[in-house]
Design a protein around this motif. Structure first.
Motif, short mmCIF file in Angstrom:
data_model
loop_
_atom_site.label_atom_id
_atom_site.label_comp_id
_atom_site.label_asym_id
_atom_site.label_seq_id
_atom_site.Cartn_x
_atom_site.Cartn_y
_atom_site.Cartn_z
N ARG A 182 0.84 -1.20 0.00
CA ARG A 182 0.00 0.00 0.00
C ARG A 182 0.88 1.25 0.00
O ARG A 182 1.69 1.42 -0.89
CB ARG A 182 -1.00 -0.05 1.16
CG ARG A 182 -1.92 -1.27 1.06
CD ARG A 182 -3.08 -1.20 1.99
NE ARG A 182 -3.93 -2.39 1.81
CZ ARG A 182 -5.08 -2.60 2.45
NH1 ARG A 182 -5.52 -1.70 3.31
NH2 ARG A 182 -5.76 -3.70 2.21
N LYS A 195 -5.13 -3.58 -1.93
CA LYS A 195 -6.30 -4.41 -1.71
C LYS A 195 -6.87 -4.87 -3.05
O LYS A 195 -7.45 -4.09 -3.80
CB LYS A 195 -7.37 -3.64 -0.93
CG LYS A 195 -8.57 -4.50 -0.56
CD LYS A 195 -9.57 -3.73 0.29
CE LYS A 195 -10.77 -4.62 0.65
NZ LYS A 195 -11.77 -3.88 1.47
N ARG A 196 -6.67 -6.16 -3.37
CA ARG A 196 -7.18 -6.81 -4.58
C ARG A 196 -6.71 -6.10 -5.85
O ARG A 196 -7.41 -6.09 -6.87
CB ARG A 196 -8.70 -6.96 -4.54
CG ARG A 196 -9.21 -7.86 -3.44
CD ARG A 196 -10.66 -8.21 -3.62
NE ARG A 196 -10.86 -9.00 -4.83
CZ ARG A 196 -12.04 -9.50 -5.22
NH1 ARG A 196 -13.13 -9.27 -4.49
NH2 ARG A 196 -12.15 -10.19 -6.34
N GLN A 240 -4.21 4.79 -1.79
CA GLN A 240 -3.65 3.58 -1.18
C GLN A 240 -2.32 3.16 -1.80
O GLN A 240 -1.80 2.08 -1.53
CB GLN A 240 -4.64 2.41 -1.29
CG GLN A 240 -5.04 2.03 -2.70
CD GLN A 240 -5.87 0.74 -2.72
OE1 GLN A 240 -5.54 -0.23 -2.05
NE2 GLN A 240 -6.96 0.74 -3.47
N SER A 244 -10.19 -12.92 -4.49
CA SER A 244 -10.61 -13.12 -3.11
C SER A 244 -9.83 -14.29 -2.50
O SER A 244 -9.13 -15.03 -3.20
CB SER A 244 -12.11 -13.44 -3.07
OG SER A 244 -12.36 -14.67 -3.74
#
Length: 419
Positions: free
Chosen positions: A78, A220-221, A294, A395
């Protein structure tokens, strides 16, 4: 004995096959749909593995340096720019630079990267590179394949006969479609935004951050990769090179977001890629702004400095039958199996196919053995790239599912049960 060979597709895979066959004394014609004298380039970076290096050692006569080495794999998490560091990494190049090296060897194509191509060897076969031609039909009879094609500019139809036809025309292979080969093809659920930024246009701190590294920013993903590559002309001087980056961005197939992103500045919808220079500026501003909060500062600067990116849907395709008409038509490279790009194996697979077919031609490997080995390699790397894609963008459930599938097939390989 000299043979006539037609290769459909004038990209890296087709050129590798054409060059090795030329060196064997065969007469080779490449048929390429792109109308330019050389293939279009987006300054894309490529990974150069041991198979590509071996291919160049054996067949390249230019003597040009093709790659930049990487000393470190560096991970940001991040907004934390220095999360993890590991020693070692692949060699990297610019797609069009390697293309120009191969063209210089294949048909003495002169470019800024190689203005004085090497002369053919005495034992080389004859070559030709036909641009702007679209293959429309294949016919096979008694060991001869007839390839029918049309000029994409004026529609004029022609045909050529050959002893061997190689389909090296990519993930959307026309040859594969004409052969009606069963193929597992799927949209991955995300796209790749890509761009290149000259080193000299970023801050000294950012240039130093990416130097000598294969750098990742895991979010994130989604995640982004950046590495240094030569210019299209092969300039590898520090400060003059390119910072090449890829950012994976989740997007549902058929969603309003996809419709907007894949509609260009002229209002035209693109099925797979919006080329550099045609992405709507407002769309690019919206997309990069969404991830900036991010993202670590060096990566965010690359997105900010890139004014003309391009975007491509990530698809993969698995075809496990590479040989047809008693070996007179074969599929290689992405025409056989197209991987998701997470490990950077497309060029490596192209070189592997060329080197192993060379062993078949020299009697060191049977054609049936080659088919079995290529099938196993294709499925294994297909599953591994899916696994890496789910790790970075999927996921927990999709990652575990991909991991179990890859592990199960790896066990089959160990036990000798894989096909």
């Amino acid at each position: 004995m000299s043979q006539s060979v037609i290769i459909v597709g004038g990209s890296l895979s087709g050129l590798m096959q054409g060059l090795r066959l030329k060196r064997q004394g065969h007469n080779v014609t490449i048929i390429e749909q792109d109308t330019g004298s050389e293939r279009s380039s987006y300054e894309a970076g490529i990974t150069v593995g041991e198979n590509v290096e071996e291919f160049l050692r054996r067949f390249d006569a230019t003597g040009l340096k093709a790659t930049i080495p990487v000393a470190w794999r560096h991970f940001a998490y991040r907004k934390r720019p220095d999360f993890l560091n590991g020693k070692g990494g692949p060699r990297l190049s610019n797609w069009i630079h390697l293309y120009r090296i191969l063209r210089a060897n294949f048909d003495q194509f002169a470019s800024a990267a190689c203005p004085n191509p090497p002369s053919p060897y005495k034992e080389d076969g004859k070559t030709s590179y036909l641009a702007g031609k679209r293959v429309t039909e294949l016919q096979y009879s008694h060991g001869i394949v007839t390839v029918y094609f049309e000029d994409v500019r004026d529609g004029r139809r022609e045909s050529i006969e050959a002893n061997l036809v190689i389909g090296a025309d990519g993930i959307h292979s026309t040859v594969r479609k004409l052969l009606n080969v069963p193929t597992t093809k799927q949209y991955a659920g995300y796209v790749s935004w890509r761009g290149s930024t000259p080193e000299e246009t970023v801050s000294p701190e950012t240039a130093a951050y990416f130097n000598d590294r294969l750098s990742f920013d895991v979010m994130k993903r989604t995640y982004m990769i950046c590495y240094v590559i030569p210019t299209e002309d092969g300039n590898m001087e520090p400060g003059k090179r390119l910072l090449n980056w890829v950012w994976y961005y989740n997007m549902a197939d058929g969603s309003p977001d996809m419709a907007e992103i894949f509609t260009d500045v002229d209002g035209n919808y693109h099925r797979n890629t919006v080329p550099r220079g045609l992405v709507q500026p407002s769309v690019w501003d919206r997309v990069r702004t969404s991830v900036r909060p991010q993202m670590a500062t060096p990566f965010a600067e690359l997105l900010e400095k890139t004014k003309s990116p391009f975007v491509t849907k990530i698809n993969d395709a698995l075809c496990t039958e590479p040989s047809f008409y008693d070996g007179h038509v074969i599929l290689v490279g992405d025409a056989l199996t197209a991987f998701r790009p997470h490990i950077g194996l497309a060029t490596e697979q192209a070189a592997l196919h060329s080197l192993t077919l060379d062993k078949v031609d020299r009697g060191e490997k049977t054609h049936d053995t080659w088919i079995r080995e290529i099938r196993i390699y294709a499925r294994s790397m297909f599953l591994l790239n899916r696994l890496m894609g789910e790790f970075g963008t999927g996921s927990t459930f999709s990652f575990l599912k991909a991991a179990i599938t890859y592990l199960a097939y790896s066990i089959k390989i160990k036990l000798g049960w894989a096909r």
